[in-house]
Design an enzyme around this catalytic site. Sequence first.
Site, short mmCIF file in Angstrom:
data_model
loop_
_atom_site.label_atom_id
_atom_site.label_comp_id
_atom_site.label_asym_id
_atom_site.label_seq_id
_atom_site.Cartn_x
_atom_site.Cartn_y
_atom_site.Cartn_z
N ARG A 106 35.96 27.41 31.81
CA ARG A 106 36.61 28.11 32.93
C ARG A 106 38.09 28.34 32.62
O ARG A 106 38.74 29.19 33.24
CB ARG A 106 36.45 27.34 34.24
CG ARG A 106 37.19 27.97 35.42
CD ARG A 106 36.62 27.58 36.77
NE ARG A 106 36.58 26.14 36.97
CZ ARG A 106 37.65 25.38 37.25
NH1 ARG A 106 38.84 25.94 37.35
NH2 ARG A 106 37.52 24.09 37.41
N TYR B 111 42.39 52.88 42.37
CA TYR B 111 41.00 52.44 42.41
C TYR B 111 40.69 51.82 43.79
O TYR B 111 41.43 50.94 44.25
CB TYR B 111 40.80 51.43 41.29
CG TYR B 111 39.41 50.87 41.18
CD1 TYR B 111 38.32 51.69 40.84
CD2 TYR B 111 39.16 49.52 41.39
CE1 TYR B 111 37.05 51.16 40.73
CE2 TYR B 111 37.89 48.99 41.27
CZ TYR B 111 36.84 49.82 40.96
OH TYR B 111 35.57 49.30 40.85
N ASP C 237 47.56 49.71 35.81
CA ASP C 237 46.13 49.70 35.51
C ASP C 237 45.91 50.74 34.40
O ASP C 237 46.00 51.94 34.63
CB ASP C 237 45.33 50.05 36.77
CG ASP C 237 43.82 49.96 36.57
OD1 ASP C 237 43.36 50.19 35.43
OD2 ASP C 237 43.11 49.68 37.54
N LYS D 204 34.95 49.38 31.15
CA LYS D 204 34.93 50.82 30.88
C LYS D 204 35.04 51.07 29.37
O LYS D 204 34.17 50.65 28.65
CB LYS D 204 36.04 51.51 31.69
CG LYS D 204 36.12 51.04 33.16
CD LYS D 204 34.93 51.46 34.01
CE LYS D 204 34.79 50.74 35.34
NZ LYS D 204 35.94 50.75 36.22
C1 LIG Z 1 36.35 49.92 37.43
C2 LIG Z 1 37.79 49.85 37.67
C3 LIG Z 1 38.42 48.66 38.05
C4 LIG Z 1 37.64 47.40 38.38
O1 LIG Z 1 36.98 46.90 37.25
P1 LIG Z 1 35.59 46.09 37.33
O2 LIG Z 1 35.37 45.74 35.91
O3 LIG Z 1 34.57 47.07 37.87
O4 LIG Z 1 35.78 44.95 38.24
C5 LIG Z 1 39.80 48.65 38.18
N1 LIG Z 1 40.52 49.76 37.95
C6 LIG Z 1 39.96 50.92 37.60
C7 LIG Z 1 40.82 52.11 37.37
C8 LIG Z 1 38.57 51.01 37.45
O5 LIG Z 1 38.02 52.18 37.13
#
Ligand SMILES: *Cc1c(COP(=O)(O)O)cnc(C)c1O
Length: 389
Positions: free
Chosen positions: A59, A112, A183, A208
């Site tokens: 963890r 997001y 982000d 992604k």
């Molecule tokens: C998908 C996404 C997230 C969140 O990520 P997860 O892996 O789905 O928790 C955050 N920011 C953006 C721009 C995203 O597309």
Amino acid sequence: MRIDPADVAICLADEGLDEGPGPAPTATPVVQTSLFTFPTFEAFLGAIAEEHRNPVYTRGQNPTVEAVERKIAALEGGERAKCFASGMGAVSAVMLALLRSGDHVLFVNQTYGPTLQLARHLRRFGIEHDVTLDLDPASVERALRPETRLVWLESPGTMTFRVADVAAIAGVAREAGALTCMDNSWATPLLQKPLRAGADLVVHSATKYLAGHSDVVAGAVVSTEELMREVFYRAFLLNGAALGPFDAWLLLRGLRTLPVRLRQHEADALEVATFLEGHPAVARVNHPALGDDAELAERRLGGWSGLFSFELARDDFDAVRTVIDALERFRIGVSWGGVESLVLSPRNAVNAERLREKGIPPSLIRLSIGLEGADVLIRDLERALGRLA
Ligand SMILES: *Cc1c(COP(=O)(O)O)cnc(C)c1O
């Protein structure tokens, strides 16, 4: 696309664990264990005193996870990275580690959805926020409050893919005593390095492009040693959104092909976007390389990934549904950045007005361009858009 060859080398590098002389595996071993044992109590005490650096319990830290953290930190040019069980694990860790009651967060650009939902939830802990879609650095400066602790930036932003001047916005935030968190999921560190532009922290949904095959959910935060200590001890270790060793291994494998995947996503997405721009059923294409932001985008980004959107000339729900249902190669689903092309719209039967209030055109359809080849995808879109004629 301008990708630094040093970044390609980082993506490809073997991350063998320190196993001494002798033949070395080229793939990183999966250290599938929940805990680590120590030869002496003294050694245990030494390790747990610096738990963010040492494997004690999975963890906290695990060697396979650490291998991918080293790569992501190196790619972003940050001192340290921490991986999480999801992108939202990373997003929430930043907010919980750095914010306290009375603080204010300014979200710049379309953000997001779940990130904004988290901000709304934080109101009950006395943390306020605003959203600004005006990306002019002077307007961002005016939207800052004396109690703004964090400026949250997405560029290109969710759904409409507008590009912000990260350097200028991080500059006004710093002047005002606020941290900037970016982000960077859309561009990946291969196409944009926010820390070099003056941001303090970077978060990723590694689900992604970084992982890239729609087979793992993962996230990351990258920053200085100092800020990452806060993220680790105040949030990561307590929230428990730890990335498992096997998911970290999948992420390492995904990173190896990131440069070549991005080149193909860019080329095919540009072809598809250009086709859509010329189609009479399409009112507008939201791709950072096209339209009003192109010049700034060219300066801030080393290239384009494969996620963009377009708006239909017709703006009734029926048109949106007809086109999405007529597509055969694009599959309907959330998320993006994998090898399969995906289509989705934020629209449903009743929310057109609410989308407009949020600055999202109701006829917007988002495409994630996979690796099927541009010709196949263009033929699919041509046929589907033909249903509107
Ligand atoms: C998908 C996404 C997230 C969140 O990520 P997860 O892996 O789905 O928790 C955050 N920011 C953006 C721009 C995203 O597309």
